[in-house]
Design an enzyme around this catalytic site. Sequence first.
Site, PDB file in Angstrom:
ATOM      1  N   CYS A   1     108.723  26.570   1.224  1.00 24.63           N
ATOM      2  CA  CYS A   1     109.271  27.413   2.285  1.00 24.63           C
ATOM      3  C   CYS A   1     108.542  28.760   2.299  1.00 24.63           C
ATOM      4  CB  CYS A   1     110.761  27.619   2.077  1.00 24.63           C
ATOM      5  SG  CYS A   1     111.535  28.669   3.337  1.00 24.63           S
TER       6      CYS A   1
ATOM      7  N   ASP B   1     110.786  25.816   9.945  1.00 28.80           N
ATOM      8  CA  ASP B   1     109.541  25.165   9.550  1.00 28.80           C
ATOM      9  C   ASP B   1     109.325  23.873  10.351  1.00 28.80           C
ATOM     10  OD1 ASP B   1     107.580  23.559   8.015  1.00 28.80           O
ATOM     11  OD2 ASP B   1     107.799  25.124   6.493  1.00 28.80           O
TER      12      ASP B   1
ATOM     13  N   HIS C   1     114.167  23.269   1.849  1.00 29.23           N
ATOM     14  CA  HIS C   1     113.005  22.389   1.738  1.00 29.23           C
ATOM     15  C   HIS C   1     111.948  22.980   0.823  1.00 29.23           C
ATOM     16  CE1 HIS C   1     110.162  24.721   4.292  1.00 29.23           C
ATOM     17  NE2 HIS C   1     111.282  25.175   4.838  1.00 29.23           N
TER      18      HIS C   1
END
Length: 240
Positions: A120, A58, A117
Amino acid sequence: MSEAAEIGQERSAALLPERLVAGYEAFLSGRFAREHERFEHLASVGQNPRILLIGCCDSRVSPEVIFDAAPGEIFVVRNVANIVPPYGPNGDHHGTSSAIEYAVLALRVTHIVILGHASCGGMRAYAEAERDPYFKPLSAGDFIGKWISLIAPAAERLGPVDEPIEVYSERLAFASIIQGLANLRTFPAVANLEKRGILSLHGAYFGIAQGKLLALDERSGTFIPVSPDAHAATFAEPRF
């Protein structure tokens, strides 16, 4: 600027996206100029990072930015959904496993951190497929579909998807970090070095919007805020 330099600049701009060329020029006049000696040192003696960080592809979650890391400080491997596969030597290609092996046996890192995180996409895709069997944007035959199937053991511990998908996806992200640590311990070298107290394993989770970092306390199975006072101070005063 000479004519030759202008031609060279035009050619380089055509070979890479303009954003990257502009960023490189900023790097040259900024960080590289300030840390030139460090780059020369790293080039001559090699890297010696103490931390392997396994993170997500990401673009919003850059480990070097989050941890304000200098070049050579963190050995980073990023993949879709920060997944750690279990140890499984065979004829397949194993990018993440090879990075783990290299970091542990060649670089001799002393810490491995799995960094998950918020929001996602990989976690959400898996969750949506579990909730709706007709929702199969990523089949088992696709690269991504096969890869995120490694989330299954973590999902099984959570049970059926019976809550809003956003809530479940976040819980799945935490569960996947815990599963990732279990998978790390299936690597013989990792298990051996951890048992001897040479290598430490860690789980962490980054909240993108507020910049909050959580770390896993494996004894309790809970994620605890890291540096809460510093985080609170960041938002104590108007920032703009």
